[in-house]
Design an enzyme around this catalytic site. Structure first.
Site, PDB file in Angstrom:
ATOM      1  N   LEU A 197       0.878  -1.209   0.076  1.00 58.03           N
ATOM      2  CA  LEU A 197       0.082   0.053  -0.017  1.00 58.03           C
ATOM      3  C   LEU A 197       0.924   1.240   0.074  1.00 58.03           C
ATOM      4  O   LEU A 197       1.316   1.685   0.981  1.00 58.03           O
ATOM      5  CB  LEU A 197      -0.857   0.008   1.302  1.00 58.03           C
TER       6      LEU A 197
ATOM      7  N   GLU B 100       1.529   4.443  -2.844  1.00 59.04           N
ATOM      8  CA  GLU B 100       1.477   4.603  -4.325  1.00 59.04           C
ATOM      9  C   GLU B 100       2.929   5.040  -4.837  1.00 59.04           C
ATOM     10  O   GLU B 100       3.071   4.904  -6.068  1.00 59.04           O
ATOM     11  CB  GLU B 100       0.508   5.890  -4.550  1.00 59.04           C
TER      12      GLU B 100
ATOM     13  N   GLN C 271      -5.831   3.590  -6.911  1.00 59.69           N
ATOM     14  CA  GLN C 271      -7.258   3.237  -6.190  1.00 59.69           C
ATOM     15  C   GLN C 271      -8.252   4.108  -6.439  1.00 59.69           C
ATOM     16  O   GLN C 271      -9.365   3.858  -6.863  1.00 59.69           O
ATOM     17  CB  GLN C 271      -7.023   2.558  -5.118  1.00 59.69           C
ATOM     18  N   PHE C 272      -7.914   5.154  -5.965  1.00 62.15           N
ATOM     19  CA  PHE C 272      -8.841   6.429  -5.924  1.00 62.15           C
ATOM     20  C   PHE C 272      -7.809   7.919  -6.377  1.00 62.15           C
ATOM     21  O   PHE C 272      -6.978   7.876  -5.890  1.00 62.15           O
ATOM     22  CB  PHE C 272      -9.454   6.855  -4.774  1.00 62.15           C
ATOM     23  N   ASP C 273      -8.676   8.746  -7.058  1.00 63.29           N
ATOM     24  CA  ASP C 273      -8.000  10.043  -7.583  1.00 63.29           C
ATOM     25  C   ASP C 273      -7.241  10.580  -6.302  1.00 63.29           C
ATOM     26  O   ASP C 273      -6.034  10.968  -6.443  1.00 63.29           O
ATOM     27  CB  ASP C 273      -9.161  10.915  -8.101  1.00 63.29           C
TER      28      ASP C 273
ATOM     29  N   PHE D 106      -5.801   9.504  -4.113  1.00 63.57           N
ATOM     30  CA  PHE D 106      -4.577   8.812  -3.512  1.00 63.57           C
ATOM     31  C   PHE D 106      -3.493   8.870  -4.141  1.00 63.57           C
ATOM     32  O   PHE D 106      -2.231   8.342  -3.997  1.00 63.57           O
ATOM     33  CB  PHE D 106      -4.944   7.180  -3.283  1.00 63.57           C
TER      34      PHE D 106
ATOM     35  N   HIS E 192     -11.945  10.742  -2.438  1.00 68.06           N
ATOM     36  CA  HIS E 192     -12.532   9.523  -3.203  1.00 68.06           C
ATOM     37  C   HIS E 192     -13.143  10.175  -4.540  1.00 68.06           C
ATOM     38  O   HIS E 192     -13.893   9.622  -5.352  1.00 68.06           O
ATOM     39  CB  HIS E 192     -13.430   8.491  -2.690  1.00 68.06           C
TER      40      HIS E 192
END
Lengths: 323, 377
Positions: A58, A60, A82-84, A86, A129
């Site tokens: 985990l 980025e 996973q999401f914008d 992040f 998110h």
């Protein structure tokens, strides 16, 4: 030809790229066993193995940083963020490393890496998110930035992005993930080409990703009131397809740009400036922008008021018509 | 002059001696005292005279390059130089223990590593003369561009090692970084990633005591090599001013990686004898006494003394001085003969495939340059 959801089309496009080229490796958080939180990579690990559909730690920055190392060896990594919201821990690896690598190396080393980012709001999510951060990356030389709006584009554009020898930031409109559409087997459209979805002689709406459907709905509503409003799906943000925008501006003389990102220093500002420079005498009103306000993405219960709606787009069209 | 040939003569495979099991306690591994005599570990390990001469030669040449480059900076021929003075043993001892096929990801101070791998003075200096951001083809020397945003390249090394593991090669991928970089998230992500994936990464930390003006005591709360245990890596803590100890530790670490697959960490305790860069003034933050105490532990002096104790003929030193003189002249000539760079040439370096708006800017720039040339005529 077949009917697919946008998620299904991405999945099919990734599968095709992986089957065609064994240098393509998918990597990201929870993309293997789970198939990704949006299931974009579902089933791919079973088909291509854990070495090619990699569940990463985990981290980025690590995802993009190690993708760079793999690309230096000749692989073509496709990273899922996973999401914008992040993506920022990877910001340095994207902006200072990935984007600049070719220029820093004097053109010796190219990095064919795709970074997939589910983008935008409208899904009732908790903070971080629902963001639209395309301007950060479009402002960075060395990156290509594209945004798909339909299943057909999702299927073809992800394959074209993977084939590109340059790094590509690939935006996926998460609130359109489950929308279905026709997917053609072949596409004759280049990755960096805007698409005119609807011609209009009174006004042209320019949108990308999640706001393309909003713009189309607004154009239909305007037609009921007797206005001829066109819609351009940008598809590519860096480089921008200015020639298509210029052609449409010459026809309609009015342009309204619609995006979920805040309008301040957003893509709409660049489009407004570029069109003013090249089409000044064709314009019948200033280029207008409909986008988010310059505030952090709000709590879910008020996001409908925050996001560009059909009504806000129509109000901008009215303003342009009455200028 | 072929440095690659020299390197091959100093990279013969050696068995891993028992004294070089993982070192996680106490003082750093050391073979040669500052006066040139051997430590107990050095006696136990034994000294390979040919290896020692080869490493000394490489260190002296690296120091020559460093001195010439700094002098060129002072003359205005280079925009900037980042001195490696004092770190020659940590760099040469480690790079000489790797195979030429092992990919290296350096930071910006690894000039000795670059010279050892065969990078030419022109390729090294072009960046610091302000003509390019990097000077060599990474594939030619298995040496990547220098990382300037500290620690970022440890992740690149880790990703490169993912490929090595998938392809089941016996490569070691080496990443050089300093004490300052160990505070970066990327370095700690790389430690974790490499360990979680059992990847063949050799993390080589040159702890030179200073990150510009920040000493290690302010930089971190514990010794760097001790982190390895928490990440599940073996580690070697070594006197970074002792080229033979560094060479032995790197040989052991690389052998461990090739045998077992997972990563390893070396902390080489050394000292940045010069400022951070040619723009820095280290007298503002550190004492003469500290500098003098490290000068007494100089990596070259102790090996020269050892070689003399081992009755190395004077001709060896004389020939080496001649080589150094030739290198110095080569560095000066290479610097002054570097071709100028034109901005117009850089547009094509940004993207591998055509990018319409950048192409439009290139045309616009070229037109305005032509127009200006017309005006000036």
């Amino acid at each position: 030809m077949s009917t697919m959801s946008l998620v299904g089309a991405l999945n099919a496009g990734l599968r095709k790229s992986m089957a065609d080229d064994d240098r393509v490796i998918l990597m990201g958080e929870d993309i293997g066993t789970l198939g990704g939180v949006f299931r974009v990579t579902a089933g791919l690990r079973e088909e291509f193995g854990a070495d090619r559909v990699v569940d990463t730690p985990l981290a980025e920055s690590g995802i993009v940083g190690t993708a760079i190392g793999l690309a230096l060896r000749g692989y073509r990594p496709v990273c899922e963020i996973q999401f914008d919201g992040f993506v920022y821990p990877a910001f340095d690896q994207i902006v200072s490393q990935l984007a600049k690598f070719r220029a820093r190396s004097g053109g010796r080393v190219s990095l064919p890496i795709v970074i997939r980012i589910p983008v935008g709001g409208g899904i009732g999510a908790v903070e971080h998110h629902s963001e639209s951060n395309e301007s950060y990356f479009a402002h960075t030389a060395g990156l290509r930035v594209v945004s798909c709006a339909t299943p057909d584009d999702a299927f073809h554009m992800i394959q074209q992005a993977i084939q590109s020898d340059d790094p590509v930031i690939f935006y996926e409109p998460k609130r359109r993930y489950w929308d279905k559409g026709e997917v053609l087997d072949q596409s004759d459209r280049n990755l960096h080409e805007a698409r005119v979805l609807r011609e209009g002689s009174d006004c042209t709406l320019v949108a990308h990703g999640p706001t393309v459907a909003t713009a189309l709905a607004a154009a239909l509503a305007a037609a009921e009131d007797g206005f001829s409003v066109g819609v351009v799906d940008l598809r590519t943000i860096s480089p921008l397809d200015l020639s298509t925008l210029e052609e449409q501006t010459m026809t309609s003389g009015r342009v309204v740009v619609v995006h979920e990102a805040s309008t301040f220093l957003g893509i709409g500002a660049e489009i407004a400036a570029a069109i003013s420079e090249s089409c000044f005498y064709s314009l019948r009103s200033p280029v207008l922008r409909v986008g988010a306000f310059n505030m952090p993405y709000p709590p879910a219960k008020v996001e409908d008021a925050f996001l560009p709606s059909v009504d806000r787009v129509l109000a901008a069209v009215d303003h342009a018509m009455n200028y | 002059m072929s440095r690659q040939t020299d390197s091959q003569s100093t990279t013969k495979t050696r068995p891993v001696p028992p004294t070089l099991s993982v070192i996680t306690e106490g003082s750093p591994l050391s073979f040669v005292n500052p006066d040139g005599t051997l430590t107990a570990d050095g006696e136990a390990h034994g000294i390979d005279i040919e290896l020692t001469r080869g490493l000394y030669r490489e260190m002296l040449l690296a120091r020559t390059l460093d001195r010439e480059a700094l002098s060129l900076q002072r003359q205005g021929e280079l925009n900037l130089w980042l001195m490696c003075l004092g770190q020659e043993a940590a760099q040469i001892g480690s790079v000489a223990a790797l195979l030429p096929s092992d990919m290296i990801f350096p930071s910006y101070r690894e000039h000795a590593v670059a010279l050892y791998r065969g990078v030419t003075p022109a390729e090294l200096l072009v960046q610091w003369r302000g003509l390019a951001h990097s000077g060599w083809d990474p594939r030619k020397y298995n040496l990547q561009m220098a990382a300037l945003v500290l620690g970022t390249h440890t992740l690149h090394a880790t990703g490169y090692a993912v490929g090595a593991r998938m392809e089941q090669t016996d490569e070691v991928v080496a990443a050089y970084f300093g004490d300052g970089a160990t505070s970066q998230g990327d370095v700690n992500e790389a430690f974790n990633w490499a360990s979680a994936g059992s990847l063949p990464v050799l993390f080589i930390c040159q702890n030179n005591q200073w990150a510009i003006s920040t000493p290690t005591s302010v930089q971190s709360g514990g010794q760097i090599f001790r982190r390895a245990a928490a990440f599940g890596m073996p580690t070697w803590f070594v006197d970074g001013n002792d080229v033979l100890a560094v060479h032995a530790a790197t040989t052991a670490a690389a052998a461990h990686i090739r045998l077992n697959g997972g990563p390893a960490l070396i902390e080489a305790e050394t000292y940045r004898m010069a400022g951070h860069s040619s723009s820095d003034d280290p007298t503002r933050y550190r004492s003469d006494e500290e500098l003098e105490s490290w000068a007494r532990r100089d990596p070259l002096t102790r090996i020269e003394k050892l070689l003399r104790l081992m009755e190395t003929p004077e001709s060896f030193f004389a020939e080496l001085d001649e080589s150094a003189e030739r290198l110095g002249a080569e560095v000066r000539d290479a610097c002054r003969n570097l071709e100028p760079t034109e901005l117009a040439d850089l547009f094509g370096n940004v993207y591998a495939e055509p990018h319409d708006s950048l192409e439009a800017e290139r045309r616009s720039y070229q037109e305005s340059a032509r127009a200006l040339a017309g005006v000036n005529r």
